[in-house]
Each structure stands twice: as structure tokens, then as C-alpha cells.
Design a protein around this motif. Sequence first.
Motif, PDB file in Angstrom:
ATOM      1  N   UNK A 150       0.836  -1.206   0.000  1.00 20.15           N
ATOM      2  CA  UNK A 150       0.000   0.000   0.000  1.00 20.15           C
ATOM      3  C   UNK A 150       0.866   1.250   0.000  1.00 20.15           C
ATOM      4  N   UNK A 151       1.968   1.202   0.731  1.00 18.06           N
ATOM      5  CA  UNK A 151       2.903   2.326   0.732  1.00 18.06           C
ATOM      6  C   UNK A 151       3.379   2.623  -0.690  1.00 18.06           C
ATOM      7  N   UNK A 152       3.678   1.566  -1.441  1.00 17.12           N
ATOM      8  CA  UNK A 152       4.107   1.737  -2.830  1.00 17.12           C
ATOM      9  C   UNK A 152       2.978   2.302  -3.688  1.00 17.12           C
ATOM     10  N   UNK A 153       1.745   1.853  -3.473  1.00 13.03           N
ATOM     11  CA  UNK A 153       0.629   2.358  -4.271  1.00 13.03           C
ATOM     12  C   UNK A 153       0.348   3.824  -3.969  1.00 13.03           C
ATOM     13  N   UNK A 154       0.606   4.252  -2.736  1.00  8.72           N
ATOM     14  CA  UNK A 154       0.502   5.678  -2.415  1.00  8.72           C
ATOM     15  C   UNK A 154       1.563   6.458  -3.192  1.00  8.72           C
ATOM     16  N   UNK A 155       2.786   5.937  -3.203  1.00 11.84           N
ATOM     17  CA  UNK A 155       3.866   6.555  -3.990  1.00 11.84           C
ATOM     18  C   UNK A 155       3.510   6.568  -5.475  1.00 11.84           C
ATOM     19  N   UNK A 156       2.925   5.475  -5.944  1.00  8.19           N
ATOM     20  CA  UNK A 156       2.559   5.328  -7.357  1.00  8.19           C
ATOM     21  C   UNK A 156       1.595   6.425  -7.791  1.00  8.19           C
ATOM     22  N   UNK A 157       0.699   6.826  -6.906  1.00  4.34           N
ATOM     23  CA  UNK A 157      -0.290   7.838  -7.239  1.00  4.34           C
ATOM     24  C   UNK A 157       0.289   9.234  -7.375  1.00  4.34           C
ATOM     25  N   UNK A 158       1.439   9.490  -6.749  1.00  2.16           N
ATOM     26  CA  UNK A 158       2.074  10.803  -6.836  1.00  2.16           C
ATOM     27  C   UNK A 158       3.571  10.659  -6.568  1.00  2.16           C
ATOM     28  N   UNK A 159       4.337  10.204  -7.575  1.00  2.00           N
ATOM     29  CA  UNK A 159       5.778   9.979  -7.379  1.00  2.00           C
ATOM     30  C   UNK A 159       6.541  11.241  -6.986  1.00  2.00           C
ATOM     31  N   UNK A 160       6.015  12.399  -7.364  1.00  2.00           N
ATOM     32  CA  UNK A 160       6.708  13.657  -7.090  1.00  2.00           C
ATOM     33  C   UNK A 160       6.418  14.192  -5.680  1.00  2.00           C
ATOM     34  N   UNK A 161       5.588  13.513  -4.912  1.00  2.00           N
ATOM     35  CA  UNK A 161       5.099  14.079  -3.649  1.00  2.00           C
ATOM     36  C   UNK A 161       6.231  14.468  -2.699  1.00  2.00           C
ATOM     37  N   UNK A 162       7.197  13.573  -2.501  1.00  2.00           N
ATOM     38  CA  UNK A 162       8.277  13.877  -1.550  1.00  2.00           C
ATOM     39  C   UNK A 162       9.114  15.060  -2.027  1.00  2.00           C
ATOM     40  N   UNK A 163       9.416  15.102  -3.324  1.00  2.00           N
ATOM     41  CA  UNK A 163      10.183  16.230  -3.865  1.00  2.00           C
ATOM     42  C   UNK A 163       9.388  17.526  -3.729  1.00  2.00           C
ATOM     43  N   UNK A 164       8.085  17.445  -3.987  1.00  2.00           N
ATOM     44  CA  UNK A 164       7.237  18.628  -3.878  1.00  2.00           C
ATOM     45  C   UNK A 164       7.220  19.168  -2.458  1.00  2.00           C
ATOM     46  N   UNK A 165       7.161  18.257  -1.475  1.00  2.00           N
ATOM     47  CA  UNK A 165       7.148  18.686  -0.080  1.00  2.00           C
ATOM     48  C   UNK A 165       8.473  19.335   0.315  1.00  2.00           C
ATOM     49  N   UNK A 166       9.600  18.732  -0.126  1.00  2.00           N
ATOM     50  CA  UNK A 166      10.913  19.314   0.174  1.00  2.00           C
ATOM     51  C   UNK A 166      11.056  20.690  -0.474  1.00  2.00           C
ATOM     52  N   UNK A 167      10.605  20.771  -1.731  1.00  2.00           N
ATOM     53  CA  UNK A 167      10.677  22.048  -2.437  1.00  2.00           C
ATOM     54  C   UNK A 167       9.807  23.095  -1.751  1.00  2.00           C
ATOM     55  N   UNK A 168       8.649  22.670  -1.248  1.00  2.00           N
ATOM     56  CA  UNK A 168       7.755  23.579  -0.542  1.00  2.00           C
ATOM     57  C   UNK A 168       8.399  24.152   0.699  1.00  2.00           C
ATOM     58  N   UNK A 169       9.114  23.304   1.457  1.00  2.00           N
ATOM     59  CA  UNK A 169       9.807  23.770   2.666  1.00  2.00           C
ATOM     60  C   UNK A 169      10.888  24.791   2.293  1.00  2.00           C
ATOM     61  N   UNK A 170      11.644  24.499   1.230  1.00  2.00           N
ATOM     62  CA  UNK A 170      12.696  25.422   0.786  1.00  2.00           C
ATOM     63  C   UNK A 170      12.097  26.768   0.375  1.00  2.00           C
ATOM     64  N   UNK A 171      10.993  26.735  -0.344  1.00  4.43           N
ATOM     65  CA  UNK A 171      10.337  27.966  -0.785  1.00  4.43           C
ATOM     66  C   UNK A 171       9.846  28.778   0.402  1.00  4.43           C
ATOM     67  N   UNK A 172       9.249  28.104   1.396  1.00  8.34           N
ATOM     68  CA  UNK A 172       8.746  28.806   2.582  1.00  8.34           C
ATOM     69  C   UNK A 172       9.900  29.461   3.346  1.00  8.34           C
ATOM     70  N   UNK A 173      11.018  28.729   3.504  1.00  4.33           N
ATOM     71  CA  UNK A 173      12.189  29.302   4.187  1.00  4.33           C
ATOM     72  C   UNK A 173      12.710  30.515   3.425  1.00  4.33           C
ATOM     73  N   UNK A 174      12.753  30.401   2.102  1.00  3.45           N
ATOM     74  CA  UNK A 174      13.208  31.522   1.272  1.00  3.45           C
ATOM     75  C   UNK A 174      12.296  32.740   1.437  1.00  3.45           C
ATOM     76  N   UNK A 175      10.986  32.505   1.420  1.00  2.00           N
ATOM     77  CA  UNK A 175      10.036  33.605   1.549  1.00  2.00           C
ATOM     78  C   UNK A 175      10.125  34.266   2.930  1.00  2.00           C
ATOM     79  N   UNK A 176      10.315  33.425   3.975  1.00  3.53           N
ATOM     80  CA  UNK A 176      10.469  33.992   5.314  1.00  3.53           C
ATOM     81  C   UNK A 176      11.737  34.848   5.391  1.00  3.53           C
ATOM     82  N   UNK A 177      12.818  34.363   4.763  1.00  4.22           N
ATOM     83  CA  UNK A 177      14.056  35.141   4.730  1.00  4.22           C
ATOM     84  C   UNK A 177      13.869  36.457   3.998  1.00  4.22           C
ATOM     85  N   UNK A 178      13.163  36.416   2.866  1.00 10.53           N
ATOM     86  CA  UNK A 178      12.894  37.636   2.111  1.00 10.53           C
ATOM     87  C   UNK A 178      12.007  38.592   2.897  1.00 10.53           C
TER      88      UNK A 178
END
Length: 239
Positions: free
Chosen positions: A195-223
Motif C-alpha cells: 500500500x505504501x508503494x501504491x501511495x507513492x505510485x499515485x504521486x511519485x513527485x510528492x516527496x520532492x514537492x514537499x521538500x521544495x515547498x519547505x525550501x520555498x517557505x524558508x526563502x520567503x520567510x528570509x525575504x
Amino acid sequence: MRLIKCLLFIVSLVPVIVFAAAADVKLDKAPIDTSDNASLQRGAQSFVNYCLTCHGASFMRYNRHQDIGLTNQEISEKLIYTEQKVGDLMLTAMKKNEAEEWFGVAPPDLSVIARSRGADWLYTYLRSFYRDSTVPTGWNNLIFESVAMPHVLYELQGQQVIDSNKDTPEIKELKLSVPGVLSKEEYDRFVADLVNYMVYLGEPHANYRKKLGVIVIIFLLGMLGLTYLLKREYWRDIH
């Protein structure tokens, strides 16, 4: 206008009907962690061994498994048992007309099944098959009554039957009548990985998207901080 109002009323009832149908079934919590590459790799192997024969994952390419730590050679050795290439889509070999003849309905594509059904539903479903001689396949499921899919994992889990409770006959519980190759804990872990794999299968980019989101939020807070300091410096010169 009256027809539109009627349709809107019917649509508004759908969530209520669905909820009422599933209200007596308690879903088990699926231990999902799509950052666990070892779990995803085990789930991927289980998926191609037990699911891909009948179900496709036509939105996914084999080479996407590089994201979970597999090389192209490992993908070829562990996940591809046909003449398909690493860059090909994960298609099933079963023909639609044959599937409809054998099962009465073509098995659905599983690319986004976890997003459609939910991880908890899948986790409970794969552990809730039981023997039922009244249906053509000989198998039924607690949360999917008269399901067309037979229990393809029964050799691992074993065979379950309904455990009738005289005090509360409306509540159905399952008990293991014939043990499988795996213990209950091992089978639960097997299903969790799948089931863990099928969750990944539905959105392979999810982990990258979450990491990118954190980086963007940190950048915006810095700005934001730099903008505030700039604002103070600007107005100090004016006053």
C-alpha cells in the motif's frame, strides 16, 4: 430549472449514502511512509509479482523507480519479467476482453487507486478477504461485498472465514481457518509495503514537492525579514 435543482439534490445525497454504506466498517490505519525507500522497493516487487498480471499502472514508467533508490539494472532484474524496456509504461499483459470474460469486469488501472480509495481503505481491503461459497470466485471481502477480485494473496495470508457472534450478529469479524505462509504480523507488513508503494505510485513527485515547498517557505520567510529591515532603513532616512 426544476431539473437542475433535482440533480443538485441527488448529488448532495451521494456523500451521505456512501458514508452510510461504510459507517459500520472500521478502517485500519495504514502505516504509510513514502520516504522509506526500502519499504517502497519491497512494495514495488510485490506489486509486479501479484498485481501487474491483471492490473496496469499505465501512468507510471519503470525508470521512475530510480527515485526510490533503484538503478536501471536493478529495475530490469527485479521489476521487469517481460520484454518491456526500462523506459516503458507499466502495462498489464491481460487483454480487456479476456478480463471481462473471466471476472465479469476488467480490473481497474492502479496508477491512482490510493488517491481514489485512500491508503486506509486499501490496507483494510487487502486484509479482509474471506471464504464465501455463495460467490463465483469463492472469495468475498468485508468492505467490498461481492467483489469480483479473488484473493490472490491467500497463500501468504491464509484463508479467513466469518466468525459469527451470537450476541451481535450484525457485526462481522474474521478468523483465520487455514494458516498461510506468513504470520499475521508478517502479512500486515507485506500489505503495508504494498500500500505504501501504491501511495507513492499515485504521486511519485510528492516527496520532492514537499521538500521544495519547505525550501520555498524558508526563502520567503528570509525575504520577509530582509524586506522588513529594508523598510525600517528606508523610513528612517525619510523621517
